[in-house]
Design a protein around this motif. Structure first.
Motif, PDB file in Angstrom:
ATOM      1  N   SER A  11       0.832  -1.208   0.000  1.00 35.70           N
ATOM      2  CA  SER A  11       0.000   0.000   0.000  1.00 35.70           C
ATOM      3  C   SER A  11       0.865   1.257   0.000  1.00 35.70           C
ATOM      4  O   SER A  11       0.596   2.210  -0.736  1.00 35.70           O
ATOM      5  CB  SER A  11      -0.922  -0.004   1.230  1.00 35.70           C
ATOM      6  OG  SER A  11      -1.686   1.177   1.279  1.00 35.70           O
ATOM      7  N   VAL A 254      -6.704   7.660   3.921  1.00 34.46           N
ATOM      8  CA  VAL A 254      -7.237   6.595   3.068  1.00 34.46           C
ATOM      9  C   VAL A 254      -6.322   6.353   1.875  1.00 34.46           C
ATOM     10  O   VAL A 254      -6.064   5.199   1.495  1.00 34.46           O
ATOM     11  CB  VAL A 254      -8.670   6.935   2.602  1.00 34.46           C
ATOM     12  CG1 VAL A 254      -9.198   5.867   1.652  1.00 34.46           C
ATOM     13  CG2 VAL A 254      -9.601   7.064   3.800  1.00 34.46           C
ATOM     14  N   SER A 259      -8.333   2.347   6.422  1.00 36.47           N
ATOM     15  CA  SER A 259      -9.627   1.824   5.999  1.00 36.47           C
ATOM     16  C   SER A 259     -10.729   2.349   6.904  1.00 36.47           C
ATOM     17  O   SER A 259     -10.559   2.462   8.119  1.00 36.47           O
ATOM     18  CB  SER A 259      -9.631   0.291   6.037  1.00 36.47           C
ATOM     19  OG  SER A 259     -10.930  -0.221   5.821  1.00 36.47           O
ATOM     20  N   ASP A 309     -10.455   1.781  -1.079  1.00 39.77           N
ATOM     21  CA  ASP A 309     -10.576   1.169   0.246  1.00 39.77           C
ATOM     22  C   ASP A 309     -11.574   0.022   0.218  1.00 39.77           C
ATOM     23  O   ASP A 309     -11.299  -1.074   0.717  1.00 39.77           O
ATOM     24  CB  ASP A 309     -11.005   2.234   1.255  1.00 39.77           C
ATOM     25  CG  ASP A 309     -11.346   1.648   2.618  1.00 39.77           C
ATOM     26  OD1 ASP A 309     -10.667   0.689   3.035  1.00 39.77           O
ATOM     27  OD2 ASP A 309     -12.278   2.150   3.259  1.00 39.77           O
TER      28      ASP A 309
END
Length: 328
Positions: A11, A254, A259, A309
């Protein structure tokens, strides 16, 4: 645990790649983007958003939200302005009062959720945002106030060789917060509370205290952001309480991998997310894009972040079901 670390790493890399691509595009579109002065301007803008996002991240990890962070920052700045207008010039006193005010607002948000059991922090913090908007205008008499002492403005305006001191302070705060979340029992409790509140309760963790702590930290960071904002502009303005600062903070978290479902998010990802938002806003200014278009684009960015998300959560749930089926 290894899977979680790998997911967080992917991520962060994805967010970093997005930031690099954005910088390349802006470099092509404007020859002013890569100048030293402009890059330092981006870092100054990042500091304010990232401070709000650091507290917001804790709330999001617990599956909550704090919509009052921007108004809280403005209110803290206005409280200092009210004191300056009344003749208080001691920088230490002004800073302590601002931080105390922000922390107190955060505590109230936490207690509304954990002690009065309001259904969701969305309700209480949205109400608090509107309350602080009115309170900011009230304490300043709906006027912009200047004349803050150098000790107050230094945090937001001081530089070392052109490099903003506020960003250095931000990095120190993020390192401390990272250690808190990843190396302490409290940090594990915060993630646990967001992942499964019932399991948290059964494990003996006082979830109410954990949640309250998160909102207190969010309030403290908002107070610090308010001090930085005064240093950047030299004034306080109660009308700024309605600005979408909280939206930028949420988007930073985000985009950085947090999340709305809770249990996820890292300080490194959030910092990169704040850099993305600040770079995007800086690019709008350099390209002289109309404010209405800016709001539309930022709205789409936020929608895209939320969609990402939801997609991540759906894919993760699907992977867990497949893994469970294979073990069965």
């Amino acid at each position: 645990m290894n899977k979680k670390k790998k997911s967080n790493g992917n991520s962060i890399l994805g967010t970093l790649a997005a930031l690099i691509i954005l910088c390349v595009v802006l470099t092509i579109c404007s020859n002013k983007f890569l100048t030293y002065s402009n890059l330092m301007s981006v870092l100054k803008q990042t500091t304010f958003t990232a401070l709000l996002a650091s507290g917001m991240l804790l709330c999001l990890i617990t599956a909550g939200i704090d919509l009052s962070v921007g108004a809280n920052a403005t209110f803290c700045a206005c409280v200092m302005g009210m004191m300056v207008k009344a003749g208080v010039k001691n920088a230490f006193v002004l800073i302590v009062v601002a931080l105390a005010a922000g922390t107190l607002i955060g505590l109230v948000n936490g207690l509304l959720l954990t002690r009065l059991h309001l259904p969701h922090p969305f309700v209480s913090t949205l109400g608090m945002k509107n309350f602080l908007w009115g309170a900011s205008l009230l304490v300043t008499g709906s006027q912009m106030i200047s004349g803050f002492p150098n000790g107050v403005t230094a945090l937001g305006s001081a530089t070392i060789g052109g490099f903003p001191v506020s960003f250095i302070v931000l990095l120190v705060i993020y390192i401390i917060m990272h250690i808190l979340l990843t190396r302490t029992a409290l940090g594990r409790s915060i993630y646990c509370a967001g992942g499964n509140m019932e399991a948290t309760r059964l494990s003996g963790i006082n979830s109410a205290n954990v949640l309250t702590f998160c909102y207190v930290v969010s309030g403290f960071m908002a107070g610090l952001a308010g001090i930085v904002s005064v240093g950047r502009s030299g004034i306080c303005n109660g009308a700024n309480a309605i600005q979408p600062y909280d939206t930028d903070a949420i988007a930073s978290c985000v985009i950085g991998g947090a999340s709305f479902m809770g249990g996820k998010g890292t300080m490194a990802g959030t910092l990169i997310g704040a850099l993305v938002i600040a770079t995007l806003r800086n690019g709008f200014t350099l390209l002289a894009i109309d404010s209405s278009v800016q709001n539309m684009v930022l709205g789409l960015v936020i929608i895209g972040a939320v969609l990402l998300d939801v997609t991540r959560e759906s894919m993760a749930a699907k992977a867990r079901r497949k893994e469970a089926a294979a073990k069965a």
